[in-house]
Design an enzyme around this catalytic site. Structure first.
Site, PDB file in Angstrom:
ATOM      1  N   CYS A 279      -4.964   0.642   0.602  1.00  0.00           N
ATOM      2  CA  CYS A 279      -3.578   0.765   0.022  1.00  0.00           C
ATOM      3  C   CYS A 279      -2.957  -0.496   0.113  1.00  0.00           C
ATOM      4  CB  CYS A 279      -2.777   1.762   0.951  1.00  0.00           C
ATOM      5  SG  CYS A 279      -2.591   1.122   2.789  1.00  0.00           S
ATOM      6  N   HIS A 338       0.826   3.253   5.706  1.00  0.00           N
ATOM      7  CA  HIS A 338       0.774   3.138   3.899  1.00  0.00           C
ATOM      8  C   HIS A 338       1.521   2.130   3.268  1.00  0.00           C
ATOM      9  CE1 HIS A 338      -0.741   4.658   0.131  1.00  0.00           C
ATOM     10  NE2 HIS A 338       0.262   4.877  -0.084  1.00  0.00           N
ATOM     11  N   ASP A 361       3.562   3.594  -6.203  1.00  0.00           N
ATOM     12  CA  ASP A 361       2.554   3.561  -5.533  1.00  0.00           C
ATOM     13  C   ASP A 361       1.127   3.446  -6.030  1.00  0.00           C
ATOM     14  OD1 ASP A 361       0.572   4.039  -3.437  1.00  0.00           O
ATOM     15  OD2 ASP A 361       1.628   5.365  -2.539  1.00  0.00           O
TER      16      ASP A 361
END
Length: 710
Positions: A279, A338, A361
Site C-alpha cells: 500500500c 493502510h 486509493d
C-alpha cells in the site's frame, strides 16, 4: 501600389526558460516548454519582414491526442487579438519589434492536459494560408489558478503538496508509528513523459483513445485513471502487489526508497508491472504522478484500517481458548496500517460543500465500476456519513469507522463474544506536517471524536444508508447489547517491562486486579490465563504460534497482581515477517463462571539506527562529503548488507553499495561524495537491508545553494 512580400516565418522562440519559471515547472528542466492551464505563456516569432496587423493574418492551432477535434476539446483554433477574450484559447497582448512578433498565448483553465503540438497558419488578404509548426508543449493542471478545479489558495501548501519532491510515509502500528522517508522525484526529467505514458496505457485509453484524451480536462476522471493504473490487477499498471512474504522474483516492497526507480523500470520494460508493491508503495508512486501532473497530493496512513468486503460495518476476528488468533475464510480484515492518497480538488459532480481533500486509493482491494481503483471520495462526506456520494465513499467510510467484534471460537463455532470495539478502527490517521518533518494527525478530518454524540449519530446515519433501517433491530446487535462485556470480575493489562529491540528477549508484565461483578461481587476467584505469541502480518492476520505460556492465579477482591512474562529471542528469531511485529494475546477463563476475557499487546521491534552526516555547505556542482554510520546492536550478525542511496537533486538515480556482513556489536562507516545538481531543499534517503532486517532507513535534509552563491 506595390505588392507586399509574403510573410514567412523564419524562427520561433518558445521562451521555455522564462515560461517554465513563471509556471512553476522549471524543476522539470528548461529544454522543453511545460506550462499550466489558465495562465498565459509567451512566444517570439521572427519573420522575413515586419508583421503588419492590418493585412497579415495569423491563426494558431493547438492539438493533443490521437484524433484532435474541436468538438472533443482536443483541438483549438484561435486568432490574434489585442485583448484576451476570457477563459478560452487565445493569442493576445502582442507587440512588434523589427521583424519579430512577441505574443502571449492563453490556455483555458478547463483545457485538456497533455502533450500539444502548436502550429500557425499565416495568410495575407484572401491568399491561401501557409502552415508552420511552432513546436510542442506540455500542458498541466494549475493549482495556482483560481479558475482551475485544483486551485489551492496557499503558497505554503502549494510548496508542500505540489513542489516538494520528498516526504514521509507513516508505517508500523498505532502505538509504534515509524516515519519512512520517500523520494517522490516528480521533477526528474523523464517522469512527466512516464506520467502521460501511464495514462496512455490505461484501459480507458486503449478502448477509446480520442474519448479518453477528451476527458483529461476533468481532474476527477484523471485521478480515477491513475488510481487504476498504479496497480496491475486488470491492466499493465505500474506495480504488482505482493503480500506473500516471498519476493524472490522481484524487489521487496520494503526495499524501495522512492518512486523514480519504479517508474523508470516500468517504462523501460514496455509497461510490464514492477515487482513488488504494497500500500505505501502504491500511494507514494501515485503521489509522484499526481504532483507531477499538477494536482496537490499527499500520502495518508490509517492505522488499524478495516477492509470490510460485505459492507456491514463490522469486522469479525476469532481466538481459541489457547489465545491463538485464528485465520478465517472471510475476506474481511484489519490492516495494521493502510496508506492512501488525498488529492485537492473542486467536486463539481457533487452537491456544494464537498470540495477539498479527496481520498484516492491505488492499492487493489476491490473493484469500482469494474476496475481496481478507489475514489475520489470526499473527506468531508466521510466525516458526515454521506456514503451515498461518489466515489467509493462507503468503502472508505468503513476503513476508518467499522466496529470490531472479537469472538471465542470452540468446536468450529463462535461461542462467546470477547470484545465489541467501536473505536479500535481508524486510529492516528497521519500525514506529513506542512513545512516540517513531523507527523500530523488528521483523524478529526475523517470523523468526530470517538464516543461523542456526533460520532455515533454519523455512524447510525451511514449504517442506515449502507444496511437499511433493519440494522438497529438485528439479532447480532441485540446479542451485543444483552451481554455487558464490561461486567467482568477482573481487569487485565499487558505492559512492556522495557523497550523492545530486535534480537533481545521480550519482557512483559501482566497486571491483573480483582473488581466487583454481578455474579461474584466480593469473593475470591480462580483464573487460568493462556498466552500465545504470533508474528503479526501487515494484512492483520497472524502466523503460527511461536510461544505459548499458561498462568494459574487466585485473586482476592481488591488485590492487584503483577506477573512477569518472558518471550525469549530464540522463539521468534527466524519466525517474524519483515514487519517485525508480534501479537501477544491472552485468554483468561474464570473457573467459577466459565466466562472468558481477552488481553492483547502488539509489540514492534526496533531495528538498528543509522546516522548520516554531511559537510556543512552543499552547493550545486561541488563535492558534498557524506558520512554514514551503522552500529549493529543486535545479538546476531547482519548478513548480505546492501546500501542504497537516493535523493532527487542530490543523486542521479541511485547509488548502491555492497557492505557484506556486519558482525554483532560492530560498526560500519561509509564515506562518499555526492555532486548536487539542483538548488533548494533536498533530502538524502539511505536504506541498508540485510537478510535479517530488511528496513534500516535514515534520511538527511540538505539545503543546496546555487553554484557561485555567496
Amino acid at each position: 501600389m506595390d505588392q507586399v512580400a509574403t510573410l514567412q516565418l523564419q524562427s520561433v522562440d518558445l521562451q521555455s526558460s522564462r515560461n517554465n519559471k513563471e509556471h512553476h515547472t522549471q524543476e522539470m528542466g528548461v529544454k522543453r516548454l511545460t506550462v499550466r492551464r489558465g495562465q498565459p505563456f509567451h512566444l517570439r516569432l521572427s519573420f522575413s519582414r515586419p508583421f503588419q496587423s492590418e493585412t497579415d493574418h495569423i491563426t494558431f492551432v493547438a492539438e493533443t491526442g490521437p484524433k484532435p477535434s474541436e468538438l472533443l476539446g482536443t483541438r483549438a483554433t484561435f486568432f490574434l487579438t489585442r485583448v484576451r477574450p476570457g477563459n478560452v484559447w487565445s493569442a493576445f497582448d502582442f507587440t512588434t519589434d523589427s521583424n519579430s512578433l512577441q505574443v502571449s498565448l492563453f490556455t483555458p483553465a478547463n483545457a485538456v492536459i497533455g502533450h500539444y503540438t502548436l502550429k500557425t497558419e499565416i495568410s495575407q488578404g484572401q491568399d491561401h494560408s501557409v502552415t508552420y509548426l511552432l513546436g510542442t508543449f506540455i500542458l498541466l493542471f494549475n493549482p495556482w489558478s483560481a479558475e482551475d478545479d485544483v486551485y489551492l489558495p496557499s503558497e505554503i501548501l502549494l510548496q508542500e503538496y505540489v513542489m516538494r519532491d520528498y516526504g514521509f510515509v507513516y508505517k508500523g502500528h498505532e502505538r509504534f508509528i515509524t516515519s519512512w522517508p520517500w523520494n517522490y522525484g516528480q521533477f526528474e526529467e523523464d517522469i512527466i513523459d512516464i506520467c502521460f505514458e501511464i495514462l496512455n496505457k490505461s484501459l480507458y485509453y486503449l478502448n477509446n483513445p480520442a474519448k479518453d484524451c477528451s476527458q483529461r480536462n476533468d481532474v476527477v476522471y484523471v485521478c480515477r485513471v491513475v488510481s487504476a493504473m498504479i496497480n496491475s490487477n486488470d491492466d499493465n499498471g505500474v506495480l504488482q502487489g505482493n503480500w506473500s512474504e516471498d519476493y524472490s522474483k522481484g524487489v521487496s516492497p520494503l526495499e524501495w526508497n522512492g518512486s523514480v526507480a519504479i517508474l523508470r523500470q516500468w517504462s523501460a520494460r514496455g509497461g510490464q508491472p514492477v515487482k513488488y508493491g504494497q500500500c505505501w508503495v502504491f500511494a507514494s508512486v501515485m503521489c509522484t504522478v499526481m504532483r507531477c501532473l499538477g494536482v496537490p497530493t499527499r500520502v495518508v496512513s490509517n492505522f488499524r484500517s478495516a477492509h470490510n468486503v460485505d459492507g456491514n460495518l463490522t469486522i469479525d476476528t476469532y481466538y481459541d481458548r489457547n489465545a491463538e488468533m485464528l485465520s478465517t475464510q472471510k475476506r474481511d480484515k484489519i490492516w495494521n496500517f493502510h496508506v492512501w492518497n488525498e488529492c485537492w480538488m473542486i467536486r463539481k459532480d457533487l452537491p456544494p460543500g464537498y470540495n477539498g481533500w479527496q481520498v484516492l486509493d491505488p492499492t487493489p482491494q476491490q473493484t469500482s465500476s469494474g476496475l481496481y481503483c478507489c475514489g475520489p471520495a470526499s473527506v468531508k462526506a466521510i466525516r458526515e456519513g454521506d456514503v451515498h456520494l461518489a466515489y467509493d465513499t462507503p468503502f472508505v467510510y468503513a476503513e476508518v469507522n467499522a466496529d470490531e467484534v472479537i469472538w471465542l471460537l470452540g468446536d468450529g463455532q463462535a461461542q462467546e463474544i470477547l470484545a465489541h470495539n467501536t473505536s479500535s478502527i481508524g486510529k492516528e490517521i497521519s500525514t506529513k506536517m506542512v513545512g516540517s518533518d513531523q507527523r500530523q494527525s488528521i483523524t478529526r478530518s475523517y470523523k468526530y471524536p470517538e464516543g461523542s454524540s456526533e460520532e455515533r449519530a454519523v455512524f447510525m446515519k451511514a449504517s442506515r444508508k449502507m444496511l437499511g433501517p433493519q440494522r438497529a433491530s438485528s439479532p447480532f446487535l441485540d446479542l451485543l447489547e444483552s451481554r455487558d462485556l464490561r461486567n467482568q470480575p477482573v481487569q487485565m493489562q499487558l505492559h512492556l517491562a522495557r523497550m523492545p529491540e530486535w534480537g533481545q528477549d521480550l519482557q512483559l508484565l501482566l497486571r491483573i486486579q480483582r473488581v466487583p461483578d454481578s455474579t461474584h461481587p466480593w469473593g475470591p476467584i480462580g483464573l487460568v490465563v493462556h498466552f500465545c505469541a504470533q508474528a503479526l502480518l501487515h494484512g492483520g492476520g497472524t502466523q503460527k504460534p511461536l510461544w505459548r505460556h499458561t498462568v494459574r492465579l487466585n485473586l482476592d477482591f481488591g488485590k492487584e497482581t503483577q506477573w512477569p512474562l518472558l518471550l525469549p529471542y530464540s522463539n521468534y528469531r527466524n519466525k517474524l515477517t519483515d514487519e517485525k511485529l508480534i501479537r501477544v494475546s491472552g485468554v483468561a477463563e474464570v473457573e467459577e463462571t466459565g466466562r472468558s476475557m481477552l488481553v492483547l499487546k502488539d509489540v514492534s521491534l526496533e531495528p538498528p539506527h543509522l546516522s548520516i552526516e554531511v559537510s556543512e555547505r552543499a552547493e550545486v556542482g561541488k563535492a558534498l562529503r557524506v558520512h554514514i554510520t551503522l552500529t549493529n546492536n543486535l545479538m546476531v550478525a547482519l548478513s548480505s548488507c546492501m546500501m542504497v542511496l537516493e535523493g532527487s537533486g542530490l543523486v542521479n538515480g541511485q547509488i548502491a553499495k555492497d557492505l557484506g556482513t556486519l558482525v554483532a556489536g560492530h560498526t560500519v562507516q561509509i564515506q562518499l561524495n555526492l555532486y548536487p545538481t539542483k538548488a533548494g531543499p533536498r533530502q538524502l534517503q539511505v536504506l541498508i537491508s540485510s537478510n535479517e532486517v530488511k528496513e534500516i532507513k535514515g534520511y538527511k535534509d540538505i539545503f543546496v545553494t546555487a553554484a557561485g552563491a555567496p
